[in-house]
Design a protein around this motif. Structure first.
Motif, PDB file in Angstrom:
ATOM      1  N   VAL A   1       1.378   4.269  -2.878  1.00 10.13           N
ATOM      2  CA  VAL A   1       1.308   5.703  -2.581  1.00 10.13           C
ATOM      3  C   VAL A   1       2.565   6.397  -3.099  1.00 10.13           C
ATOM      4  O   VAL A   1       2.494   7.502  -3.678  1.00 10.13           O
ATOM      5  CB  VAL A   1       1.143   5.934  -1.067  1.00 10.13           C
ATOM      6  CG1 VAL A   1       1.294   7.418  -0.725  1.00 10.13           C
ATOM      7  CG2 VAL A   1      -0.219   5.430  -0.602  1.00 10.13           C
ATOM      8  N   ALA A   2       3.729   5.774  -2.920  1.00  8.07           N
ATOM      9  CA  ALA A   2       4.978   6.356  -3.417  1.00  8.07           C
ATOM     10  C   ALA A   2       4.957   6.485  -4.941  1.00  8.07           C
ATOM     11  O   ALA A   2       5.434   7.492  -5.498  1.00  8.07           O
ATOM     12  CB  ALA A   2       6.166   5.501  -2.975  1.00  8.07           C
ATOM     13  N   ILE A   3       4.416   5.483  -5.627  1.00  6.78           N
ATOM     14  CA  ILE A   3       4.288   5.565  -7.082  1.00  6.78           C
ATOM     15  C   ILE A   3       3.405   6.745  -7.467  1.00  6.78           C
ATOM     16  O   ILE A   3       3.734   7.535  -8.374  1.00  6.78           O
ATOM     17  CB  ILE A   3       3.720   4.256  -7.654  1.00  6.78           C
ATOM     18  CG1 ILE A   3       4.688   3.098  -7.404  1.00  6.78           C
ATOM     19  CG2 ILE A   3       3.450   4.393  -9.151  1.00  6.78           C
ATOM     20  CD1 ILE A   3       4.115   1.730  -7.751  1.00  6.78           C
ATOM     21  N   THR A   4       2.282   6.880  -6.782  1.00  2.00           N
ATOM     22  CA  THR A   4       1.339   7.964  -7.087  1.00  2.00           C
ATOM     23  C   THR A   4       2.000   9.328  -6.898  1.00  2.00           C
ATOM     24  O   THR A   4       1.886  10.217  -7.758  1.00  2.00           O
ATOM     25  CB  THR A   4       0.098   7.855  -6.189  1.00  2.00           C
ATOM     26  OG1 THR A   4      -0.489   6.557  -6.344  1.00  2.00           O
ATOM     27  CG2 THR A   4      -0.929   8.918  -6.550  1.00  2.00           C
ATOM     28  N   VAL A   5       2.676   9.510  -5.775  1.00  4.15           N
ATOM     29  CA  VAL A   5       3.325  10.800  -5.494  1.00  4.15           C
ATOM     30  C   VAL A   5       4.445  11.067  -6.504  1.00  4.15           C
ATOM     31  O   VAL A   5       4.575  12.178  -7.029  1.00  4.15           O
ATOM     32  CB  VAL A   5       3.870  10.820  -4.056  1.00  4.15           C
ATOM     33  CG1 VAL A   5       4.681  12.084  -3.805  1.00  4.15           C
ATOM     34  CG2 VAL A   5       2.726  10.727  -3.055  1.00  4.15           C
ATOM     35  N   GLY A   6       5.258  10.052  -6.787  1.00  3.96           N
ATOM     36  CA  GLY A   6       6.349  10.240  -7.739  1.00  3.96           C
ATOM     37  C   GLY A   6       5.857  10.628  -9.119  1.00  3.96           C
ATOM     38  O   GLY A   6       6.412  11.533  -9.762  1.00  3.96           O
ATOM     39  N   LEU A   7       4.794   9.951  -9.591  1.00  4.07           N
ATOM     40  CA  LEU A   7       4.248  10.272 -10.913  1.00  4.07           C
ATOM     41  C   LEU A   7       3.588  11.648 -10.936  1.00  4.07           C
ATOM     42  O   LEU A   7       3.548  12.309 -11.981  1.00  4.07           O
ATOM     43  CB  LEU A   7       3.233   9.205 -11.325  1.00  4.07           C
ATOM     44  CG  LEU A   7       3.820   7.836 -11.685  1.00  4.07           C
ATOM     45  CD1 LEU A   7       2.696   6.846 -11.969  1.00  4.07           C
ATOM     46  CD2 LEU A   7       4.739   7.949 -12.890  1.00  4.07           C
ATOM     47  N   THR A   8       3.061  12.077  -9.796  1.00  2.00           N
ATOM     48  CA  THR A   8       2.448  13.398  -9.721  1.00  2.00           C
ATOM     49  C   THR A   8       3.498  14.500  -9.741  1.00  2.00           C
ATOM     50  O   THR A   8       3.344  15.524 -10.427  1.00  2.00           O
ATOM     51  CB  THR A   8       1.597  13.524  -8.443  1.00  2.00           C
ATOM     52  OG1 THR A   8       0.584  12.513  -8.445  1.00  2.00           O
ATOM     53  CG2 THR A   8       0.939  14.894  -8.362  1.00  2.00           C
ATOM     54  N   VAL A   9       4.579  14.291  -9.002  1.00  2.00           N
ATOM     55  CA  VAL A   9       5.608  15.327  -8.855  1.00  2.00           C
ATOM     56  C   VAL A   9       6.521  15.397 -10.068  1.00  2.00           C
ATOM     57  O   VAL A   9       6.977  16.478 -10.462  1.00  2.00           O
ATOM     58  CB  VAL A   9       6.421  15.073  -7.570  1.00  2.00           C
ATOM     59  CG1 VAL A   9       7.614  16.020  -7.477  1.00  2.00           C
ATOM     60  CG2 VAL A   9       5.524  15.214  -6.342  1.00  2.00           C
TER      61      VAL A   9
ATOM     62  N   ALA B   1      11.044   3.312  -6.194  1.00  2.00           N
ATOM     63  CA  ALA B   1      11.123   2.684  -4.872  1.00  2.00           C
ATOM     64  C   ALA B   1       9.807   1.990  -4.532  1.00  2.00           C
ATOM     65  O   ALA B   1       9.791   0.884  -3.982  1.00  2.00           O
ATOM     66  CB  ALA B   1      11.460   3.733  -3.813  1.00  2.00           C
ATOM     67  N   GLY B   2       8.683   2.635  -4.858  1.00  2.00           N
ATOM     68  CA  GLY B   2       7.381   2.015  -4.642  1.00  2.00           C
ATOM     69  C   GLY B   2       7.198   0.764  -5.471  1.00  2.00           C
ATOM     70  O   GLY B   2       6.648  -0.247  -5.008  1.00  2.00           O
ATOM     71  N   ILE B   3       7.680   0.812  -6.700  1.00  2.00           N
ATOM     72  CA  ILE B   3       7.593  -0.363  -7.573  1.00  2.00           C
ATOM     73  C   ILE B   3       8.438  -1.504  -7.020  1.00  2.00           C
ATOM     74  O   ILE B   3       8.053  -2.680  -7.097  1.00  2.00           O
ATOM     75  CB  ILE B   3       8.046  -0.001  -9.001  1.00  2.00           C
ATOM     76  CG1 ILE B   3       7.094   1.033  -9.613  1.00  2.00           C
ATOM     77  CG2 ILE B   3       8.096  -1.240  -9.883  1.00  2.00           C
ATOM     78  CD1 ILE B   3       7.590   1.615 -10.922  1.00  2.00           C
TER      79      ILE B   3
ATOM     80  N   CYS C   1       0.832  -1.204   0.000  1.00  2.00           N
ATOM     81  CA  CYS C   1       0.000   0.000   0.000  1.00  2.00           C
ATOM     82  C   CYS C   1       0.868   1.256   0.000  1.00  2.00           C
ATOM     83  O   CYS C   1       0.655   2.182  -0.797  1.00  2.00           O
ATOM     84  CB  CYS C   1      -0.932  -0.008   1.204  1.00  2.00           C
ATOM     85  SG  CYS C   1      -2.077   1.390   1.270  1.00  2.00           S
ATOM     86  N   VAL C   2       1.858   1.299   0.878  1.00  2.00           N
ATOM     87  CA  VAL C   2       2.757   2.453   0.932  1.00  2.00           C
ATOM     88  C   VAL C   2       3.537   2.580  -0.380  1.00  2.00           C
ATOM     89  O   VAL C   2       3.777   3.690  -0.875  1.00  2.00           O
ATOM     90  CB  VAL C   2       3.714   2.326   2.134  1.00  2.00           C
ATOM     91  CG1 VAL C   2       4.777   3.417   2.095  1.00  2.00           C
ATOM     92  CG2 VAL C   2       2.934   2.414   3.439  1.00  2.00           C
ATOM     93  N   GLY C   3       3.917   1.448  -0.960  1.00  2.00           N
ATOM     94  CA  GLY C   3       4.612   1.487  -2.231  1.00  2.00           C
ATOM     95  C   GLY C   3       3.776   2.110  -3.328  1.00  2.00           C
ATOM     96  O   GLY C   3       4.270   2.912  -4.134  1.00  2.00           O
TER      97      GLY C   3
END
Length: 431
Positions: free
Chosen positions: A105-113, A132-134, A101-103
């Motif tokens: 979220v990291a993908i989502t934030v990285g793709l957004t930023v 890192a999320g992947i 789940c946290v991973g």
């Protein structure tokens, strides 16, 4: 690296032939796990494959050299190796569902930023967050399959491998048209994939509360009576190093070489076709064809592999397709582009085959945790130089003859390592 176990001491739980029975799970939860696996898998590659068709535009806008672009295409492997090592320890403490789940979220934030930054350094940093999320998803997907579906490892591995291939193909195919529809800016085309990643987080918000599979390891066996016989050979001491297993090393090398080919394909294949005179949109479609070939094959291949005692013949067949594709790209990249894309797509199905072998080369969930972390982390570490070297060769020679020759040459040790990894062995018998 040869003298230490990449699995941390926390993950080095005893591997035994039998694991404690899991409590029966409600049917709705098992269905939610399937949904979560599929949605997570769909999001494990668009971060990479959406960039390939727009790499030329991103490089020009950010002032990125060919060598730095090669570094960017090597970053997935580097992050997967670095963060994949930590995934088992995190899963042991917080539960695999919470870590996945946290991973996401990291993908989502990285793709957004990533599309919002103005320089190369920020772009690389945001990409690293998504990678890192992947990474934790890559390592923990086989663990979750083994924990929830121990009697259906082949079909379930096929299901999420198919979803992973589908996500790769869709991202490669629609990124350029979607970018055009959103106004023609590469930033909007890349950022749109954050929406899909955000959707994948939702089922894992529920699954993150599951703690029953936290350790993904069997319960300790009762202590033997003083006069009992010695422990069976399959009971491995907690700190026995998986690096002593030849099968684990063969699987790590096979995984690393197939990852090298896959990330070279995702990062550079569109550029190969564009330099041969193919348009940007068609180059994206060709990459999509390569990715989409994995959709049906990734579903079928793990089931076939799971029925075989040895997977060596499958390794050799996929390697032959890859060699044929590279020879074609070297001789006539534009004229036979669609054929080479298909052949390369078939060859890239070495990835679901490797995942299946991870599940088959260990007897227990604990064994799969250690083998998955070791094979994937070591494999991704081995794959780092490949895309970087391709970028450097491309920049210094101005063509694709040497890079393609390198790709073809790497297929030979990949086949050799796969033949060794595909033997009917269990790592518990070797350590």
């Amino acid at each position: 690296m040869a003298d230490q176990d990449l699995a941390t001491p926390d993950t080095a739980a005893p591997i035994r032939q039998r694991s404690a029975p899991e409590p029966a799970a409600p049917r709705w939860r098992r269905r939610l796990v399937v949904l979560g696996l599929v949605l997570a898998a769909v999001n494990l590659r668009p971060t990479v494959t959406s960039l390939g068709p727009l790499l030329e535009e991103a490089r020009a806008d950010l002032g990125m050299s060919g060598t730095v672009a090669g570094l960017l295409t090597s970053m997935p492997a580097a992050c997967f190796a670095l963060f994949g090592i930590a995934a088992p320890r995190l899963a042991r403490r917080w539960g695999p569902g919470a870590v996945v789940c946290v991973g996401l979220v990291a993908i989502t934030v990285g793709l957004t930023v990533r599309p919002l930054v103005g320089g190369t350094a920020g772009f690389l940093a945001a990409s690293a967050l998504a990678f890192a999320g992947i990474a934790v998803g890559n390592v923990l997907m086989p663990v979750i399959v083994k924990r929830w579906f121990p009697d259906r490892v082949g079909p379930m591995t096929g299901a999420y491998s198919m979803a992973l291939s589908l996500g790769s193909a869709v991202a490669a195919a629609v990124t350029v048209p979607m970018t055009d529809a959103l106004g023609g800016g590469w930033r909007a085309g890349l950022g749109a994939w954050a929406v899909l990643a955000g959707v994948a987080v939702l089922p894992w918000l529920v699954l993150a509360r599951d703690r029953t599979g936290r350790a993904a390891a069997p319960a300790p066996d009762p202590a033997p009576a003083p006069d009992s016989a010695a422990a069976p050979a399959s009971a491995v001491p907690a700190r026995t190093r998986i690096t002593k297993s030849p099968t684990a090393w063969a699987l790590a090398v096979f995984f690393g070489l197939q990852a090298t080919g896959a990330y070279i394909t995702m990062g550079w294949m569109s550029q190969v076709f564009r330099d041969a005179g193919v348009s940007a949109s068609t180059s994206g479609l060709l990459l999509a064809v390569t990715m989409v070939m994995g959709v049906p094959l990734a579903f079928v291949l793990p089931s076939v592999a799971a029925r075989l005692r040895t997977q060596g013949p499958l390794v050799a067949i996929l390697g032959a397709f890859g060699l044929s594709a590279y020879i074609g790209l070297w001789l006539a990249p534009a004229e036979g582009a669609w054929v080479w894309a298909v052949l390369l797509g078939i060859s890239n199905c070495s990835f679901p085959l490797a995942l299946t072998m991870i599940g088959m080369r260990a007897r227990t969930a604990a064994g799969v945790v250690r083998l998955s972390a070791f094979a994937q982390s070591t494999g991704y570490l081995l794959s780092i130089p490949g895309p970087l070297l391709v970028g450097a060769l491309y920049q210094h020679t101005g063509g694709w003859d040497l890079p393609i020759a390198l790709m073809a040459g790497l297929m030979l040790p990949q086949i050799a390592a796969g033949l060794l990894a595909g033997r009917d062995r269990a790592v518990e018998d070797e350590i």
